[in-house]
Scaffold this motif. Sequence first.
Motif, PDB file in Angstrom:
ATOM      1  N   LEU A   1       0.847  -1.184   0.000  1.00 46.76           N
ATOM      2  CA  LEU A   1       0.000   0.000   0.000  1.00 46.76           C
ATOM      3  C   LEU A   1       0.885   1.237   0.000  1.00 46.76           C
ATOM      4  O   LEU A   1       1.952   1.245   0.607  1.00 46.76           O
ATOM      5  N   THR A   2       0.439   2.279  -0.671  1.00 47.61           N
ATOM      6  CA  THR A   2       1.177   3.533  -0.662  1.00 47.61           C
ATOM      7  C   THR A   2       0.835   4.300   0.615  1.00 47.61           C
ATOM      8  O   THR A   2      -0.200   4.044   1.251  1.00 47.61           O
ATOM      9  N   PRO A   3       1.677   5.271   0.988  1.00 48.75           N
ATOM     10  CA  PRO A   3       1.341   6.097   2.155  1.00 48.75           C
ATOM     11  C   PRO A   3      -0.019   6.776   2.007  1.00 48.75           C
ATOM     12  O   PRO A   3      -0.786   6.849   2.963  1.00 48.75           O
ATOM     13  N   GLY A   4      -0.328   7.252   0.815  1.00 48.27           N
ATOM     14  CA  GLY A   4      -1.629   7.894   0.596  1.00 48.27           C
ATOM     15  C   GLY A   4      -2.786   6.928   0.777  1.00 48.27           C
ATOM     16  O   GLY A   4      -3.827   7.284   1.331  1.00 48.27           O
ATOM     17  N   GLU A   5      -2.614   5.698   0.313  1.00 46.35           N
ATOM     18  CA  GLU A   5      -3.668   4.694   0.485  1.00 46.35           C
ATOM     19  C   GLU A   5      -3.860   4.356   1.956  1.00 46.35           C
ATOM     20  O   GLU A   5      -4.999   4.200   2.420  1.00 46.35           O
TER      21      GLU A   5
ATOM     22  N   ALA B   1      -5.666   7.202   3.534  1.00 47.74           N
ATOM     23  CA  ALA B   1      -7.083   7.149   3.146  1.00 47.74           C
ATOM     24  C   ALA B   1      -7.802   6.051   3.916  1.00 47.74           C
ATOM     25  O   ALA B   1      -8.911   6.265   4.427  1.00 47.74           O
ATOM     26  N   LEU B   2      -7.174   4.890   4.019  1.00 43.05           N
ATOM     27  CA  LEU B   2      -7.798   3.785   4.748  1.00 43.05           C
ATOM     28  C   LEU B   2      -7.994   4.150   6.215  1.00 43.05           C
ATOM     29  O   LEU B   2      -9.045   3.855   6.804  1.00 43.05           O
ATOM     30  N   GLY B   3      -7.013   4.809   6.803  1.00 45.17           N
ATOM     31  CA  GLY B   3      -7.159   5.259   8.188  1.00 45.17           C
ATOM     32  C   GLY B   3      -8.331   6.209   8.359  1.00 45.17           C
ATOM     33  O   GLY B   3      -9.102   6.098   9.320  1.00 45.17           O
ATOM     34  N   HIS B   4      -8.513   7.116   7.410  1.00 39.87           N
ATOM     35  CA  HIS B   4      -9.649   8.042   7.480  1.00 39.87           C
ATOM     36  C   HIS B   4     -10.970   7.309   7.259  1.00 39.87           C
ATOM     37  O   HIS B   4     -11.968   7.632   7.904  1.00 39.87           O
ATOM     38  N   VAL B   5     -10.978   6.332   6.368  1.00 42.48           N
ATOM     39  CA  VAL B   5     -12.205   5.545   6.150  1.00 42.48           C
ATOM     40  C   VAL B   5     -12.597   4.830   7.444  1.00 42.48           C
ATOM     41  O   VAL B   5     -13.768   4.807   7.818  1.00 42.48           O
TER      42      VAL B   5
ATOM     43  N   ARG C   1     -11.463  16.182   4.980  1.00 41.21           N
ATOM     44  CA  ARG C   1     -10.767  15.876   6.240  1.00 41.21           C
ATOM     45  C   ARG C   1      -9.304  15.515   6.000  1.00 41.21           C
ATOM     46  O   ARG C   1      -8.455  15.783   6.839  1.00 41.21           O
ATOM     47  N   MET C   2      -9.019  14.873   4.880  1.00 43.88           N
ATOM     48  CA  MET C   2      -7.638  14.501   4.568  1.00 43.88           C
ATOM     49  C   MET C   2      -6.850  15.667   3.995  1.00 43.88           C
ATOM     50  O   MET C   2      -5.622  15.616   3.947  1.00 43.88           O
ATOM     51  N   GLY C   3      -7.542  16.690   3.521  1.00 43.64           N
ATOM     52  CA  GLY C   3      -6.862  17.812   2.889  1.00 43.64           C
ATOM     53  C   GLY C   3      -6.360  17.470   1.495  1.00 43.64           C
ATOM     54  O   GLY C   3      -5.311  17.947   1.078  1.00 43.64           O
ATOM     55  N   VAL C   4      -7.112  16.621   0.780  1.00 41.85           N
ATOM     56  CA  VAL C   4      -6.748  16.252  -0.591  1.00 41.85           C
ATOM     57  C   VAL C   4      -7.917  16.568  -1.515  1.00 41.85           C
ATOM     58  O   VAL C   4      -9.053  16.714  -1.079  1.00 41.85           O
TER      59      VAL C   4
ATOM     60  N   PRO D   1     -10.840  15.777  -4.148  1.00 45.21           N
ATOM     61  CA  PRO D   1     -11.724  14.615  -4.265  1.00 45.21           C
ATOM     62  C   PRO D   1     -11.249  13.585  -5.297  1.00 45.21           C
ATOM     63  O   PRO D   1     -11.379  12.378  -5.068  1.00 45.21           O
ATOM     64  N   MET D   2     -10.659  14.043  -6.412  1.00 41.32           N
ATOM     65  CA  MET D   2     -10.178  13.090  -7.425  1.00 41.32           C
ATOM     66  C   MET D   2      -8.982  12.291  -6.910  1.00 41.32           C
ATOM     67  O   MET D   2      -8.817  11.126  -7.252  1.00 41.32           O
ATOM     68  N   THR D   3      -8.141  12.902  -6.094  1.00 40.82           N
ATOM     69  CA  THR D   3      -7.008  12.192  -5.497  1.00 40.82           C
ATOM     70  C   THR D   3      -7.532  11.091  -4.583  1.00 40.82           C
ATOM     71  O   THR D   3      -7.085   9.943  -4.657  1.00 40.82           O
ATOM     72  N   LEU D   4      -8.490  11.442  -3.730  1.00 40.84           N
ATOM     73  CA  LEU D   4      -9.069  10.438  -2.834  1.00 40.84           C
ATOM     74  C   LEU D   4      -9.762   9.346  -3.635  1.00 40.84           C
ATOM     75  O   LEU D   4      -9.644   8.166  -3.308  1.00 40.84           O
ATOM     76  N   SER D   5     -10.456   9.727  -4.696  1.00 44.26           N
ATOM     77  CA  SER D   5     -11.157   8.736  -5.513  1.00 44.26           C
ATOM     78  C   SER D   5     -10.186   7.689  -6.062  1.00 44.26           C
ATOM     79  O   SER D   5     -10.485   6.496  -6.072  1.00 44.26           O
ATOM     80  N   ALA D   6      -9.003   8.127  -6.475  1.00 42.10           N
ATOM     81  CA  ALA D   6      -7.991   7.186  -6.979  1.00 42.10           C
ATOM     82  C   ALA D   6      -7.529   6.246  -5.870  1.00 42.10           C
ATOM     83  O   ALA D   6      -7.380   5.040  -6.086  1.00 42.10           O
ATOM     84  N   TYR D   7      -7.292   6.797  -4.667  1.00 42.62           N
ATOM     85  CA  TYR D   7      -6.922   5.941  -3.531  1.00 42.62           C
ATOM     86  C   TYR D   7      -8.030   4.922  -3.252  1.00 42.62           C
ATOM     87  O   TYR D   7      -7.769   3.737  -3.054  1.00 42.62           O
ATOM     88  N   LEU D   8      -9.275   5.408  -3.226  1.00 41.68           N
ATOM     89  CA  LEU D   8     -10.398   4.520  -2.909  1.00 41.68           C
ATOM     90  C   LEU D   8     -10.586   3.442  -3.976  1.00 41.68           C
ATOM     91  O   LEU D   8     -10.931   2.306  -3.648  1.00 41.68           O
ATOM     92  N   ASP D   9     -10.350   3.802  -5.244  1.00 43.42           N
ATOM     93  CA  ASP D   9     -10.444   2.798  -6.311  1.00 43.42           C
ATOM     94  C   ASP D   9      -9.478   1.647  -6.038  1.00 43.42           C
ATOM     95  O   ASP D   9      -9.835   0.468  -6.154  1.00 43.42           O
ATOM     96  N   ARG D  10      -8.241   1.984  -5.657  1.00 46.78           N
ATOM     97  CA  ARG D  10      -7.241   0.944  -5.394  1.00 46.78           C
ATOM     98  C   ARG D  10      -7.577   0.160  -4.129  1.00 46.78           C
ATOM     99  O   ARG D  10      -7.398  -1.060  -4.081  1.00 46.78           O
TER     100      ARG D  10
END
Length: 162
Positions: free
Chosen positions: A31-35, A38-42, A56-59, A61-70
């Motif tokens: 997992l990447t640090p961003g993922e 994101a998982l911690g925030h989820v 809440r993450m300060g990113v 929405p499209m950046t988060l969407s990519a993390y969530l897709d993975r």
Amino acid sequence: MGNAFGFLLGDTSRLFRQYFEKTIAENGLGLTPGEIRALGHVIRFRGSRQAILAERMGVEPMTLSAYLDRLEARQLIRRAMDPNDRRAKLIEPTDEAFRIMRELDPLFDQIYGSAMQGLSPDQIQVAGEVLRAIRANLSNDPQLEEPINLLCTTAPKPDAAA
């Protein structure tokens, strides 16, 4: 001290994040640090909308969407339609997300231990209290005041719109 404190806080945050990202890149179970963020925030804000999580993450929405897709592809989260707004998605962690967090927990302890090296338990407690107070002064989000436990599978769900 005012300006020096701001620089010190910013530098400390940047250095901690760099150390976190380097350690995760080397040992993060693919997992990447961003993922992982994101998982911690989820997990912390389970049942929240994607847009709220991004804020809440300060990113973006499209950046988060990519993390969530993975994360979804790895079956660590699931998206569900918000019953109050069919355009919005609510994000929930899966049992696998908690398993991964339990597996990552020793790595988080290592990161924490390195950052707190040489500090007494009293200093660590006071530092935490100061940071929580500063965060409260700069935010009007009451959910940020709730304790954080990314390993507890039974944490209360936030209001979906929050």
